[in-house]
Design an enzyme around this catalytic site. Structure first.
Site, PDB file in Angstrom:
ATOM      1  N   ARG A   1      -3.746  -3.270   8.549  1.00  0.00           N
ATOM      2  CA  ARG A   1      -4.270  -4.520   8.008  1.00  0.00           C
ATOM      3  C   ARG A   1      -3.569  -5.728   8.625  1.00  0.00           C
ATOM      4  O   ARG A   1      -4.217  -6.723   8.999  1.00  0.00           O
ATOM      5  CB  ARG A   1      -4.124  -4.515   6.485  1.00  0.00           C
TER       6      ARG A   1
ATOM      7  N   VAL B   1      -8.538   1.190   0.105  1.00  0.00           N
ATOM      8  CA  VAL B   1      -8.908   1.969   1.289  1.00  0.00           C
ATOM      9  C   VAL B   1      -9.464   3.321   0.852  1.00  0.00           C
ATOM     10  O   VAL B   1      -8.964   3.950  -0.076  1.00  0.00           O
ATOM     11  CB  VAL B   1      -7.681   2.181   2.199  1.00  0.00           C
TER      12      VAL B   1
ATOM     13  N   LEU C   1      -2.575   6.163   0.667  1.00  0.00           N
ATOM     14  CA  LEU C   1      -3.508   5.152   1.163  1.00  0.00           C
ATOM     15  C   LEU C   1      -3.467   3.979   0.201  1.00  0.00           C
ATOM     16  O   LEU C   1      -3.336   4.170  -1.012  1.00  0.00           O
ATOM     17  CB  LEU C   1      -4.945   5.698   1.217  1.00  0.00           C
ATOM     18  N   ASP C   2      -3.606   2.767   0.723  1.00  0.00           N
ATOM     19  CA  ASP C   2      -3.695   1.594  -0.139  1.00  0.00           C
ATOM     20  C   ASP C   2      -4.893   1.726  -1.074  1.00  0.00           C
ATOM     21  O   ASP C   2      -5.908   2.336  -0.718  1.00  0.00           O
ATOM     22  CB  ASP C   2      -3.849   0.310   0.689  1.00  0.00           C
ATOM     23  N   ARG C   3      -4.790   1.125  -2.236  1.00  0.00           N
ATOM     24  CA  ARG C   3      -5.829   1.254  -3.257  1.00  0.00           C
ATOM     25  C   ARG C   3      -7.233   0.892  -2.756  1.00  0.00           C
ATOM     26  O   ARG C   3      -8.195   1.620  -3.035  1.00  0.00           O
ATOM     27  CB  ARG C   3      -5.458   0.410  -4.477  1.00  0.00           C
TER      28      ARG C   3
END
Length: 222
Positions: free
Chosen positions: A158, A63, A59-61
């Site tokens: 996103r 998120v 997961l992106d930081r």
């Protein structure tokens, strides 16, 4: 805010990742989810030496939400294959600026990643990205969406939302109008990995893991 164990057995560990924590180590030197899990397992089970933790997706930081890790090499390799083959069902919640015209639908785009800048854009010649969505609730100026990425592209949710003038609240990188703070004062965006559905790597049993939204989530918690 610390990770929370959602589900665990001999081969799998599912965690609720807080926003602001990287999934794996990066140049910031911040403690990652993998680092945290390795130390947590070492302490809880009094394991000497190195503890195996297999990263199978990210997961992106900024998120939050569910991340599943492998506790054995067999578990990690079989989970990785499911993510690679696109058989894992991923559900996200997003709060966006604006509102889609439709109540539900599917969007298909081609995405190009600029590796040097770590940004993604819609453009001809990129990799196909497919995203299903439905509107859960609308408010003045914002909407609460359930989104299901059919493909697994970097920053896919996103970018596909932002390209339709529906940037995720707090996502300054992709056009949001303002910053959103995490509970630790860091940066978060209003994107939460709500659930993962997959086959257990050793028993093949259908497995569903659901992650409650954290306290810094800006939308409904039902």
């Amino acid at each position: 805010m610390r990770p929370v164990v959602l589900d665990e057995d001999n081969h799998c560990l599912a965690l609720n990742k807080p926003s602001g924590m990287p999934t794996q180590g990066d140049e910031s030197g911040s403690e990652s989810l993998v680092d945290w899990a390795r130390e947590d397992l070492r302490v809880r089970y009094q394991k000497p030496g190195n503890v195996f933790v297999g990263l199978v997706h990210r997961l992106d930081r900024p998120v939050s939400g569910v991340v599943v890790l492998g506790k054995t090499s067999k578990g990690a390799s079989r989970l990785s294959a499911q993510f690679r083959d696109g058989t894992v069902e991923k559900v996200y919640w997003a709060i966006v600026e604006g509102s889609p015209k439709e109540d539900a639908g599917t969007w298909t785009d081609r995405l190009i990643k600029d590796e040097a800048k770590n940004v993604v854009r819609v453009g001809a010649g990129g990799k196909e990205a497919v995203l299903a969505f439905r509107v859960l609730e609308r408010w003045k100026g914002q909407s609460w969406l359930e989104v299901r990425p059919i493909s697994g592209r970097s920053h896919q949710i996103r970018v596909q939302l932002a390209s339709r003038r529906l940037p995720i609240v707090g996502d300054l990188k992709y056009g949001a109008s303002g910053r959103l703070s995490a509970s630790d004062g860091g940066h978060r965006i209003a994107l939460h990995a709500r659930s993962l559905r997959f086959k257990h790597p050793t028993t093949s049993a259908a497995t569903l893991v659901v992650a409650p939204v954290p306290s810094d989530w800006p939308g409904p918690s039902s």
